[in-house]
Every structure is written in C-alpha cells, then in structure tokens.
Design a protein around this motif. Structure first.
Motif, PDB file in Angstrom:
ATOM      1  N   TYR A 270       0.839  -1.183   0.000  1.00 30.36           N
ATOM      2  CA  TYR A 270       0.000   0.000   0.000  1.00 30.36           C
ATOM      3  C   TYR A 270       0.887   1.251   0.000  1.00 30.36           C
ATOM      4  O   TYR A 270       1.831   1.366   0.789  1.00 30.36           O
ATOM      5  CB  TYR A 270      -0.913   0.036   1.238  1.00 30.36           C
ATOM      6  CG  TYR A 270      -1.899  -1.111   1.273  1.00 30.36           C
ATOM      7  CD1 TYR A 270      -3.131  -0.984   0.615  1.00 30.36           C
ATOM      8  CD2 TYR A 270      -1.604  -2.278   1.948  1.00 30.36           C
ATOM      9  CE1 TYR A 270      -4.040  -2.039   0.639  1.00 30.36           C
ATOM     10  CE2 TYR A 270      -2.500  -3.329   1.986  1.00 30.36           C
ATOM     11  CZ  TYR A 270      -3.717  -3.211   1.325  1.00 30.36           C
ATOM     12  OH  TYR A 270      -4.618  -4.241   1.357  1.00 30.36           O
ATOM     13  N   LYS A 271       0.585   2.133  -0.931  1.00 27.14           N
ATOM     14  CA  LYS A 271       1.375   3.361  -1.037  1.00 27.14           C
ATOM     15  C   LYS A 271       0.588   4.513  -0.429  1.00 27.14           C
ATOM     16  O   LYS A 271      -0.582   4.733  -0.782  1.00 27.14           O
ATOM     17  CB  LYS A 271       1.695   3.665  -2.499  1.00 27.14           C
ATOM     18  CG  LYS A 271       2.575   4.868  -2.690  1.00 27.14           C
ATOM     19  CD  LYS A 271       2.920   5.081  -4.173  1.00 27.14           C
ATOM     20  CE  LYS A 271       3.820   6.293  -4.362  1.00 27.14           C
ATOM     21  NZ  LYS A 271       4.134   6.521  -5.805  1.00 27.14           N
ATOM     22  N   HIS A 272       1.226   5.218   0.493  1.00 26.32           N
ATOM     23  CA  HIS A 272       0.576   6.345   1.128  1.00 26.32           C
ATOM     24  C   HIS A 272       1.255   7.632   0.674  1.00 26.32           C
ATOM     25  O   HIS A 272       2.483   7.726   0.629  1.00 26.32           O
ATOM     26  CB  HIS A 272       0.696   6.238   2.658  1.00 26.32           C
ATOM     27  CG  HIS A 272      -0.014   5.021   3.221  1.00 26.32           C
ATOM     28  ND1 HIS A 272      -1.348   5.006   3.470  1.00 26.32           N
ATOM     29  CD2 HIS A 272       0.475   3.800   3.551  1.00 26.32           C
ATOM     30  CE1 HIS A 272      -1.694   3.804   3.945  1.00 26.32           C
ATOM     31  NE2 HIS A 272      -0.588   3.062   3.994  1.00 26.32           N
ATOM     32  N   ASP A 273       0.453   8.606   0.298  1.00 20.72           N
ATOM     33  CA  ASP A 273       1.017   9.902  -0.093  1.00 20.72           C
ATOM     34  C   ASP A 273       1.425  10.659   1.170  1.00 20.72           C
ATOM     35  O   ASP A 273       0.701  10.723   2.152  1.00 20.72           O
ATOM     36  CB  ASP A 273      -0.023  10.718  -0.852  1.00 20.72           C
ATOM     37  CG  ASP A 273      -0.361  10.055  -2.191  1.00 20.72           C
ATOM     38  OD1 ASP A 273       0.531   9.356  -2.730  1.00 20.72           O
ATOM     39  OD2 ASP A 273      -1.507  10.214  -2.646  1.00 20.72           O
ATOM     40  N   ASP A 274       2.617  11.228   1.087  1.00 18.90           N
ATOM     41  CA  ASP A 274       3.098  12.013   2.238  1.00 18.90           C
ATOM     42  C   ASP A 274       2.351  13.340   2.284  1.00 18.90           C
ATOM     43  O   ASP A 274       2.056  13.949   1.261  1.00 18.90           O
ATOM     44  CB  ASP A 274       4.609  12.247   2.135  1.00 18.90           C
ATOM     45  CG  ASP A 274       5.351  10.923   2.291  1.00 18.90           C
ATOM     46  OD1 ASP A 274       4.798   9.996   2.931  1.00 18.90           O
ATOM     47  OD2 ASP A 274       6.482  10.796   1.763  1.00 18.90           O
TER      48      ASP A 274
END
Length: 262
Positions: free
Chosen positions: A258-262
C-alpha cells in the motif's frame, strides 16, 4: 593299578556319554523339528522350541557325564543352584530377554517373513531366537534386537492382515472444477489393476486448506502390493493433473503493498 584303571574307565565312559549324548540331543531335536514342520507349526515356534529342547537335553547330558566321573550331582546341583541365582541376578537383562522370547512365541505378535515395526526399528523378521529377534531392513541390513526391547514397546505388524489401505492426499486449486478433479482421480484408480473392488476406494474432499482443496484418495490393495500401488498412484496423479490442466498448489503468500502519499 586298579585305581588308575578305574579312573581311566570312568573317564572313557564319561567321554562316551558326553559324545553320544550330545549326538542324541541333536538327533532328537532334528526329529522334533521335522515333526513340527510336518504339523505345519510356524517357523518361529519351531526354531524357538527346537533350540530350547536341545539345550535342555544337553544340560542333562552334562549332568550324566559329571555323575559318571564320580561327582555327587546332588551337591553339585545345590552349588549350581546357588551359582545360578548369583548369575541370574547378574544377568537380569538376559533373563528378561528370555522371558520376552517366551511371550513372543506364546502370543505370536509376528512370525518369520512378516514386515514389522518393533523395538525402534522396522524390517522383515528372519529369526526369533531365545534372547533376540533377527530382522532384515529394506536396504538389506541385518539388525539384532533384544526381545525385551520389542515386548516393552508397541509392535506394528504390516503383514498381519491380507489387505491394506493406501492413504494419499491430492490437492487442487480453489479455481479448479471439483467434479473434474474427482472424475480424474476415479479414472486413475480404475486404471490400476492391483486396487481391490471390495472395499470400494474412497475419494472425498477432506480439507479446505490455506492454498489448496485437498482430496483424500484411499484405495484398498493386497498387503504385498502396497508400495507398488502407492508409488504408481503418486506418479499418475501428477501426470494426469498436468494433462487435464488441474493445478497442484504449493504454499505461497500474497504480499499487498500500500502506497501512502506524504
């Protein structure tokens, strides 16, 4: 001179008693073994009783020989009894092996030629002796197991019954057609001539595992055909599953990132 002649006569007579007596012991033992063989007595019991009879007769010959030499056997037996008690205490392990041998012959948990698992080892029974049992392993090694060690644990006799059940597990993927898998397994069993019709083979879904749907495959065969059928079915299941496009899953894990935007 008379004394010397008397001693010489006693010595020669004692020697003759021993030589002839030992020959008679062997001869009688052979006759008894032959009689047991004609009576279809098991090889295990025949060998054990034959050896026991020979040593009993030989002991009687030795006592008769000593008696001929002028030794009072009554006092000698008393001395031997005391010595035997001392030796018995020192050889408790051997006596327990003897007692276990008697129990093996009496209860007959196995016979010569049976494939068993006993005393921590497995193999074909070759001889059941007074103190030990001689076994031959699958890779042709000779193993001598104390009888007491065998009787102290579990005994699994794979040859006791004429038939055995082959237990296999065949897994397929969750996306495979279960009816097709079942039909393929039935065809594989039908092509194996060594499988018995009665009892009928069992093919059933046994488990919804993490990565596969598992079928149990349980045909019955004659005991002597067990490993041949086991190996052949294992190979045929792999080949037929490949030919039919049925997947054989192996343990795997799905990793989700899962990629989370900073």
């Amino acid at each position: 001179m008379t004394l010397v002649q008397d001693i010489a006569t006693r010595g020669v007579t004692a020697l003759l008693i021993f030589v002839i007596g030992r020959w008679l012991a062997k001869f009688v033992t052979k006759l008894v073994k032959r009689a047991m063989r004609k009576a279809d007595i098991e090889d295990t019991l025949e060998t054990f009783l034959g050896n026991l009879l020979y040593y009993v007769l030989l002991a009687a010959v030795v006592i008769a020989t000593i008696n001929q030499l002028g030794v009072q056997t009554t006092s000698l037996l008393a001395v031997l009894g005391a010595a035997g008690l001392a030796v018995g205490l020192a050889l408790q392990g051997s006596l327990s092996n003897f007692a276990a041998g008697v129990m093996i012959v009496g209860f007959r948990p196995y016979k010569v030629g049976d494939f068993v698992e006993a005393g921590g080892v497995s193999g074909v029974i070759e001889q059941v002796q007074i103190f030990t049992t001689v076994m031959r392993t699958g890779d042709n090694k000779k193993i001598i197991v104390p009888n007491s060690q065998i009787m102290a644990g579990e005994i699994t006799n794979y040859s006791a019954n004429p038939t055995r059940r082959v237990d296999l597990v065949a897994g397929c993927g969750y996306d495979d057609d279960l009816d097709k898998v079942r039909k393929t397994l039935e065809d594989i069993l039908a092509a194996e001539d060594r499988i018995l019709d009665d009892p009928a083979p069992t093919i059933a879904v046994s488990e919804l595992a993490d990565s596969s749907v598992n079928f149990v495959v349980r045909p019955w065969v004659n005991s002597g055909d067990y490993w041949g059928v086991y190996f052949n079915l294992t190979e045929q299941i792999k080949k037929r599953f490949d030919a039919e496009g049925i997947s054989i899953p192996y343990p795997q894990s799905d990793v989700h990132v899962y990629k989370h935007d900073d």
